[in-house]
Scaffold this motif. Sequence first.
Motif, PDB file in Angstrom:
ATOM      1  N   ALA A 186      38.589  64.992 -98.545  1.00  0.00           N
ATOM      2  CA  ALA A 186      38.723  65.826 -99.636  1.00  0.00           C
ATOM      3  C   ALA A 186      40.207  66.639 -99.312  1.00  0.00           C
ATOM      4  N   LYS A 187      40.520  66.887 -98.025  1.00  0.00           N
ATOM      5  CA  LYS A 187      41.694  67.545 -97.679  1.00  0.00           C
ATOM      6  C   LYS A 187      43.055  66.700 -97.745  1.00  0.00           C
ATOM      7  N   VAL A 188      42.858  65.336 -97.426  1.00  0.00           N
ATOM      8  CA  VAL A 188      43.682  64.537 -97.519  1.00  0.00           C
ATOM      9  C   VAL A 188      44.017  64.073 -99.085  1.00  0.00           C
ATOM     10  N   PHE A 189      43.086  63.988 -99.737  1.00  0.00           N
ATOM     11  CA  PHE A 189      43.214  63.797-101.509  1.00  0.00           C
ATOM     12  C   PHE A 189      44.099  65.161-102.103  1.00  0.00           C
ATOM     13  N   MET A 190      43.504  66.243-101.580  1.00  0.00           N
ATOM     14  CA  MET A 190      44.380  67.397-102.108  1.00  0.00           C
ATOM     15  C   MET A 190      45.653  67.345-101.798  1.00  0.00           C
ATOM     16  N   ASP A 191      45.946  67.228-100.177  1.00  0.00           N
ATOM     17  CA  ASP A 191      47.315  67.602 -99.848  1.00  0.00           C
ATOM     18  C   ASP A 191      48.441  66.323-100.594  1.00  0.00           C
ATOM     19  N   SER A 192      47.680  65.319-100.784  1.00  0.00           N
ATOM     20  CA  SER A 192      48.652  64.025-101.399  1.00  0.00           C
ATOM     21  C   SER A 192      49.113  64.267-102.917  1.00  0.00           C
ATOM     22  N   GLY A 193      48.485  65.175-103.549  1.00  0.00           N
ATOM     23  CA  GLY A 193      48.887  65.387-105.107  1.00  0.00           C
ATOM     24  C   GLY A 193      48.543  64.559-105.904  1.00  0.00           C
ATOM     25  N   GLU A 194      47.959  63.322-105.436  1.00  0.00           N
ATOM     26  CA  GLU A 194      47.657  62.176-106.236  1.00  0.00           C
ATOM     27  C   GLU A 194      46.087  62.181-106.982  1.00  0.00           C
ATOM     28  N   PHE A 195      45.407  63.026-106.277  1.00  0.00           N
ATOM     29  CA  PHE A 195      43.961  63.141-106.811  1.00  0.00           C
ATOM     30  C   PHE A 195      43.721  64.310-107.547  1.00  0.00           C
ATOM     31  N   TYR A 196      42.826  64.204-108.670  1.00  0.00           N
ATOM     32  CA  TYR A 196      42.423  65.350-109.327  1.00  0.00           C
ATOM     33  C   TYR A 196      41.058  65.326-109.341  1.00  0.00           C
ATOM     34  N   TRP A 197      40.438  66.538-109.488  1.00  0.00           N
ATOM     35  CA  TRP A 197      38.897  66.642-109.822  1.00  0.00           C
ATOM     36  C   TRP A 197      38.628  66.055-110.936  1.00  0.00           C
ATOM     37  N   ASN A 198      37.303  65.351-110.893  1.00  0.00           N
ATOM     38  CA  ASN A 198      36.519  64.772-111.874  1.00  0.00           C
ATOM     39  C   ASN A 198      35.811  65.748-112.669  1.00  0.00           C
ATOM     40  N   THR A 199      35.966  66.508-113.891  1.00  0.00           N
ATOM     41  CA  THR A 199      35.355  67.446-114.372  1.00  0.00           C
ATOM     42  C   THR A 199      33.947  67.027-115.148  1.00  0.00           C
ATOM     43  N   GLY A 200      33.849  65.492-115.200  1.00  0.00           N
ATOM     44  CA  GLY A 200      32.549  64.991-115.850  1.00  0.00           C
ATOM     45  C   GLY A 200      32.790  65.281-117.247  1.00  0.00           C
TER      46      GLY A 200
END
Length: 362
Positions: A186-200
């Motif tokens: 999750a930290k790698v995803f956040m730091d990459s800037g390429e990933f967003y949370w899925n709001t559903g």
Amino acid sequence: MKENSNYYCVILAGGKGRRLWPTSRESFPKQFIDFFGSGRTQLQQTYDRFAKIMPEDHIFINTNISYLDLVREQLPQVPRERILAEPIHRNTAPSAAWATHRIMHLNPDASIIISPSDQAVQNEEAFIANVQEGLDFVSANNCLLTMGVKPTRPEPGYGYIQLGERAANDVYRVQSFTEKPDREFAKVFMDSGEFYWNTGLFLSNARYCFECFCKLLPAVLRNFDEMKPDFTPEEENNFINENFPAYPNLSIDNGILEKSDNVYVMKCDFGWADLGTWHSIYEAMQKGDGDNVVIDCEVMIDNAHGNVIKLPKDKIAVINGLDGFIVAEKDNVLLICKKEDSSALVRKFVNEVQIKKGEKYV
């Protein structure tokens, strides 16, 4: 406000809410609770939000038959034909398929947003603008669209969407989905800037959406259409009561989005939080002294830090020396457990209590 006669909404309100046990109980789950003492339940707040975007007679509620009376009590303005009450629990993909079928029968040109009933939205103006933009996009494009928000912390309890190539304004093709990664990823995803949370929050035009469901789910509603092309809501309800168990237990994310190629994500910034777990509620809410979150109850805190506390209003708690815990009481259950990544832990406790002590504690 721009109003479009082809905008429709489905609010999913059939879950058991077990991740917020013991405050959320199977007979009265979280979507029907005024959790924060605001005067409106989570379901009512979600309804209010969408009533600012589209005609109220375009808002449908999907729930379980066990909760039909609760829905009608809390939303008396919604007639029975706009409440889809399922006979058994089958997760969100069959729920969305049924709702899409009902709406498409009323308006084949509909564009639909499917929304959970347990989310916090801090900036309603931004939310309204994002929803309208998303509905416009799916009305002009045969695709599935999710709404993503930029991560603010490495949260392992959320789903993550990787952005691919840009399609229009803030809309991108989805590169990949990752559901509830461990904290390091999750930290790698956040730091990459390429990933967003899925709001559903999930959008599509009705025709394309139903086509996707037809490819991935059993032919329950297609069989009904062949038998009754000009059905009434009551006839459809009766058919669902008999045939809904034929559907598998599939979520929209796992059952539809991850198996479809034509999926897009819109980058949104409306101040979002999933209120489905104790940990996510703690992260979303304003902290008090000692970084504690006290939810609509009376507590005296001494040398205690990082806790989330929700107790009955007729009690006062004195908490000393406790760090990083959930303290929650409702009726005949008191829960005290570590807060960090609590979702799986609470589910485990619910299952164990149900097996060893019986349904009255669940």
